[in-house]
Design an enzyme around this catalytic site. Structure first.
Site, PDB file in Angstrom:
ATOM      1  N   LYS A   1       5.552   9.565  -7.276  1.00  0.00           N
ATOM      2  CA  LYS A   1       6.524   8.474  -7.276  1.00  0.00           C
ATOM      3  C   LYS A   1       7.882   9.020  -7.716  1.00  0.00           C
ATOM      4  O   LYS A   1       7.949   9.722  -8.728  1.00  0.00           O
ATOM      5  CB  LYS A   1       6.098   7.376  -8.268  1.00  0.00           C
ATOM      6  CG  LYS A   1       4.752   6.756  -7.945  1.00  0.00           C
ATOM      7  CD  LYS A   1       4.273   5.810  -9.024  1.00  0.00           C
ATOM      8  CE  LYS A   1       2.919   5.230  -8.650  1.00  0.00           C
ATOM      9  NZ  LYS A   1       2.322   4.411  -9.696  1.00  0.00           N
TER      10      LYS A   1
ATOM     11  N   LYS B   1      -4.685   9.204  -8.228  1.00  0.00           N
ATOM     12  CA  LYS B   1      -4.900   8.022  -7.393  1.00  0.00           C
ATOM     13  C   LYS B   1      -6.328   7.542  -7.654  1.00  0.00           C
ATOM     14  O   LYS B   1      -7.294   8.180  -7.242  1.00  0.00           O
ATOM     15  CB  LYS B   1      -4.707   8.345  -5.911  1.00  0.00           C
ATOM     16  CG  LYS B   1      -4.846   7.090  -5.067  1.00  0.00           C
ATOM     17  CD  LYS B   1      -4.408   7.292  -3.646  1.00  0.00           C
ATOM     18  CE  LYS B   1      -4.302   5.976  -2.909  1.00  0.00           C
ATOM     19  NZ  LYS B   1      -5.547   5.221  -2.849  1.00  0.00           N
TER      20      LYS B   1
ATOM     21  N   CYS C   1     -49.474  27.885   7.166  1.00  0.00           N
ATOM     22  CA  CYS C   1     -48.320  27.170   7.712  1.00  0.00           C
ATOM     23  C   CYS C   1     -47.135  28.126   7.818  1.00  0.00           C
ATOM     24  O   CYS C   1     -46.710  28.702   6.821  1.00  0.00           O
ATOM     25  CB  CYS C   1     -47.994  25.990   6.802  1.00  0.00           C
ATOM     26  SG  CYS C   1     -46.495  25.127   7.268  1.00  0.00           S
TER      27      CYS C   1
ATOM     28  N   SER D   1       0.854  -1.191   0.000  1.00  0.00           N
ATOM     29  CA  SER D   1       0.000   0.000   0.000  1.00  0.00           C
ATOM     30  C   SER D   1       0.889   1.240   0.000  1.00  0.00           C
ATOM     31  O   SER D   1       2.110   1.129   0.019  1.00  0.00           O
ATOM     32  CB  SER D   1      -0.937  -0.027   1.189  1.00  0.00           C
ATOM     33  OG  SER D   1      -0.173  -0.113   2.350  1.00  0.00           O
TER      34      SER D   1
ATOM     35  N   CYS E   1     -47.745  19.622   2.646  1.00  0.00           N
ATOM     36  CA  CYS E   1     -48.595  20.168   3.697  1.00  0.00           C
ATOM     37  C   CYS E   1     -49.707  20.948   3.006  1.00  0.00           C
ATOM     38  O   CYS E   1     -49.442  21.717   2.089  1.00  0.00           O
ATOM     39  CB  CYS E   1     -47.763  21.097   4.581  1.00  0.00           C
ATOM     40  SG  CYS E   1     -48.739  22.300   5.477  1.00  0.00           S
TER      41      CYS E   1
HETATM   42  S1  IVH Z   1       1.179   2.572  -7.052  1.00  0.00           S
HETATM   43  C1  IVH Z   1       3.759   0.161  -3.916  1.00  0.00           C
HETATM   44  N1  IVH Z   1      -0.341   4.180  -8.383  1.00  0.00           N
HETATM   45  O1  IVH Z   1      -3.599   2.886  -4.070  1.00  0.00           O
HETATM   46  C2  IVH Z   1       2.390   0.637  -4.112  1.00  0.00           C
HETATM   47  N2  IVH Z   1      -1.333   2.908  -6.648  1.00  0.00           N
HETATM   48  O2  IVH Z   1      -2.373   2.483  -1.191  1.00  0.00           O
HETATM   49  C3  IVH Z   1       2.083   0.698  -5.545  1.00  0.00           C
HETATM   50  N3  IVH Z   1      -3.735   3.278  -6.395  1.00  0.00           N
HETATM   51  O3  IVH Z   1      -4.603  -0.164  -3.498  1.00  0.00           O
HETATM   52  C4  IVH Z   1       0.843   1.416  -5.827  1.00  0.00           C
HETATM   53  N4  IVH Z   1      -3.949   4.742  -8.011  1.00  0.00           N
HETATM   54  O4  IVH Z   1      -4.592   0.242  -5.989  1.00  0.00           O
HETATM   55  C5  IVH Z   1      -0.286   3.289  -7.394  1.00  0.00           C
HETATM   56  N5  IVH Z   1      -1.577   5.664  -9.694  1.00  0.00           N
HETATM   57  C6  IVH Z   1      -1.512   4.757  -8.712  1.00  0.00           C
HETATM   58  C7  IVH Z   1      -2.644   4.382  -7.968  1.00  0.00           C
HETATM   59  C8  IVH Z   1      -2.511   3.453  -6.927  1.00  0.00           C
HETATM   60  C9  IVH Z   1      -4.581   4.067  -7.077  1.00  0.00           C
HETATM   61  C10 IVH Z   1      -4.139   2.414  -5.251  1.00  0.00           C
HETATM   62  C11 IVH Z   1      -3.639   1.010  -5.336  1.00  0.00           C
HETATM   63  C12 IVH Z   1      -3.500   0.569  -3.913  1.00  0.00           C
HETATM   64  C13 IVH Z   1      -3.477   1.836  -3.154  1.00  0.00           C
HETATM   65  C14 IVH Z   1      -2.168   1.955  -2.451  1.00  0.00           C
END
Ligand code: IVH
Length: 681
Positions: free
Chosen positions: A297, A118, A439, A85, A433
């Site tokens: 990232k 995300k 009212c 995660s 009503c």
């Molecule tokens: S990279 C090492 N990129 O976020 C972790 N995750 O907390 C690699 N997620 O359940 C994850 N969009 O499904 C990555 N652009 C994105 C993402 C993403 C959504 C979700 C993923 C995971 C959660 C991680």
């Protein structure tokens, strides 16, 4: 088994490539290349050949995307590398701290980041062996997930083989990581379909995607439109997989025909991270898919490796989350709110909760049917949604958390404010009503509407003030506003002399108004601003409108039987006539100008109101749209074709057949000058 002729083999290859190319263009790129009918033809041809030569069916044939017989349960798959995660950041300082940690660990002054949305969906891992899609699984606990291969096969944007892309040198083993989601449009369509079949609607696209993917019967999944976005690679063996940057990996995945998101970017340093965050937050509502934040990232893979992991999350990436738009809270009670027209709306009283950037204590439940459909009980844990400027609403409940003391809510049979009977009108869902202006809730709302900006525009007369005025019986009807004086106003809470004087001035100013505003301000049910405008254009004066019979009202453009009936009912109520009389006595004045819009041409009296015009040719002084709007505003209608029903044809330069037709049918012809003259009256 029949021998397979060469030309059939070739045809099968061609068909599969063409169909998968179309699947890719349509589902991954959102750029359909051939019409659906053409696609269906290719698909049927392939299906027929495969039926004739079953030995030709391969697991990556597009015909294998239809789902298989239901499973008893999902088998478990151990991920080759765990599905981790991400750490979360909510505030800018947390992002700053992340960037600082990264720079310190790498010993560099500036870091390049790959930034992505995300996705608010489900994490998935896809496994390709020797270029063929062999299995796919959910994240599960990060180490072991559920095997949802046959469901994933039905998703058209997931390549069944890597051979269709331009890359020939694919790895012998490739694990692609990404997210399954349902696009907002597909979610709307699905819920529309669910309600048509009287089935329970899905709460949000994420739930719909999860529900669709975790079907034991993949034939059901095949009927739902799911989408996949790749965001990384788990493991790979062989092949020319880039080893320099995450951004190159994304391009590589795209070249293998995996859908990758367009809204990704490469930025430098913390300020640019935050700029990306704000940009995405701004366009969030307009994106075709739901996101709950952005992901940062470190772009260089060597740097990623150096940074490594802490517990179950990478040190090289972080999710910067948006304030949640959906949260769970407790439904403390349901109260009834009475609107201007008496409609009773159930309102949820919630345990205060921070959602969509604000604390919410109330949310609408719309009406009784919604409460039943969503199975909401007082005491439930409810999912509250607040997105953008929309009123917070309850989208669903968490049934597993229903307490034993939860109780059902029923709509009252009497208005909780005035005690009058509350009834469902005709086949309407809402209860109303029947107390009318007796009212106090309706009274308050009616006065608030009367003084609102687009109606009589009495500045400074807000809801708190109106509440006091009505509760103290100082004001009973809108007409009473004109009997107020500042000596009375200053006796009210939070009302200084200066504000009282300002309000008196605003009340005085509001006396000079327009018929349109006045009609709208009356708050006749079903008469909004547009209808008020149409009525103003049609009738010569207010009295004529007030006394109009239902048949006459229905002749006004865009006014149907419901609105017409609503107007007749309003004016047949003595109280309403009394209020209007008092308003006029108080000195409200408007321009009844429209009555003069008649001109005389060759002994013909020409007017706009109630007449049908046809415009032809081009005009020198105004555009067609302008002319149309002016006619409609004055109560006339514009139609495209000349017929016996046409009253006037306005002829500009280069008039064509419509002019000839008008002469043929002996319809009065107006020149542009006549027309301008008419408008100027
Ligand atoms: S990279 C090492 N990129 O976020 C972790 N995750 O907390 C690699 N997620 O359940 C994850 N969009 O499904 C990555 N652009 C994105 C993402 C993403 C959504 C979700 C993923 C995971 C959660 C991680």
């Amino acid at each position: 088994m029949s021998e397979i002729p060469d030309h059939i083999l070739q045809r099968v290859h061609k068909l599969r490539a063409a169909i998968e190319q179309h699947n890719y263009s349509y589902s991954a790129l959102d750029l359909p290349t051939i019409p659906d009918s053409e696609y269906d033809k290719l698909y049927c041809e392939l299906q027929k050949i495969e039926q004739h030569y079953p030995q030709l069916v391969t697991p990556d044939s597009p015909t294998q995307r239809v789902g298989i017989a239901p499973l008893k349960e999902f088998t478990r798959i151990t991920h080759r590398t765990p599905m981790l995660s991400l750490g979360n950041a909510f505030e800018a300082n947390e992002v700053d701290a992340f960037d600082q940690r990264v720079r310190e660990c790498l010993g560099v002054g500036n870091v390049e980041y790959a930034v992505e949305p995300k996705f608010d969906g489900l994490a998935i891992s896809l496994c390709y062996e020797n270029g063929l899609f062999v299995s796919g699984s959910t994240r599960g606990d990060g180490y072991i997930g559920e095997d949802v291969t046959s469901n994933l096969r039905t998703i058209r944007s997931i390549p069944l083989s890597l051979r269709t892309g331009k890359y020939r040198n694919y790895p012998t083993l490739l694990e692609v990581r990404g997210e399954i989601l349902m696009l907002k449009v597909d979610f709307e369509k699905l819920n529309w379909d669910q309600s048509k079949r009287e089935r329970k609607k899905f709460i949000n696209p994420r739930n719909a995607a999860a529900g669709s993917l975790r079907q034991l019967d993949s034939r059901i999944t095949a009927t739902r439109r799911l989408t996949f976005f790749a965001y990384g690679i788990g493991v790979h063996v062989d092949g020319t997989v880039p080893n320099d940057r995450h951004s190159s990996v994304m391009e590589y995945l795209a070249s293998l025909h995996f859908p990758v998101v367009k809204e990704r970017s490469i930025v430098n340093g913390v300020n640019e991270l935050l700029t990306y965050y704000h940009k995405m937050e701004k366009i969030r509502e307009r994106l075709p898919y739901d996101i709950d934040g952005v992901v940062y990232k470190v772009n260089e893979l060597m740097q990623q490796e150096k940074l490594g992991f802490i517990s179950r999350a990478p040190r090289f990436a972080i999710a910067h989350k948006f304030p949640a738009q959906e949260v769970i809270t407790e439904l403390l009670d349901i109260n009834i709110q009475v609107g201007r027209t008496g409609v009773l709306t159930p309102v949820a009283r919630l345990s205060p909760v921070f959602v969509g950037g604000a604390t919410v204590t109330n949310a609408t439940l719309h009406n009784e049917d919604e409460i039943i459909r969503k199975d909401v009980m007082i005491g439930d844990s409810v999912i509250v949604r607040r997105a953008g400027d929309v009123i917070p609403e309850i989208v669903g409940i968490v049934i597993e958390r229903r307490p034993s003391h939860a109780r059902r809510f029923t709509m009252p049979d009497y208005c909780p404010v005035c005690g009058s009977k509350a009834v469902r009108m005709g086949n309407k869902i809402a209860k109303r009503c029947t107390g009318g202006l007796f009212c106090s809730a309706q009274k308050k709302q009616a006065i608030l509407h009367f003084s609102s900006r687009r109606a009589m525009n009495i500045e400074g007369l807000g809801d708190k003030l109106i509440e006091q005025l009505v509760d103290k019986s100082i004001v009973e009807t809108p007409a009473d506003l004109y009997r107020l004086d500042s000596a009375v106003l200053v006796t009210l809470e939070r009302m200084a002399k200066k504000s009282a004087d300002n309000i008196m001035e605003a009340i005085e100013k509001s006396k000079k108004t327009t018929v349109k505003r006045f009609i709208y301000a009356l708050g006749i049910p079903n008469v909004g601003e547009t209808t008020a405008k149409r009525l103003t254009g049609y009738f010569n004066n207010f009295n004529q409108f007030m006394n109009a019979e239902i048949e006459i009202l229905q002749q006004v453009p865009d006014i149907g039987p419901t609105v017409a009936q609503s107007i007749v009912d309003f004016f047949s109520e003595d109280n309403n006539i009394e209020v209007i009389k008092h308003l006029c006595e108080a000195g409200i004045k408007w321009d009844d100008g429209i009555s003069k819009r008649v001109i005389e041409i060759n002994n013909n009296y020409i007017s706009i109101s109630g007449k049908t015009f046809v415009l032809t040719g081009s005009f020198l002084n105004l555009t067609r749209e302008d002319a149309k709007e002016k006619i409609e505003n004055a109560g006339g209608k514009v139609s495209e074709n000349v017929s016996k029903k046409t009253d006037y044809v306005v002829v500009g330069i280069d008039a064509g057949n419509k002019y000839n037709k008008a002469i043929e049918l002996e319809i009065t012809i107006l020149s542009e000058i006549d027309f301008l003259h008419l408008l100027a009256q």
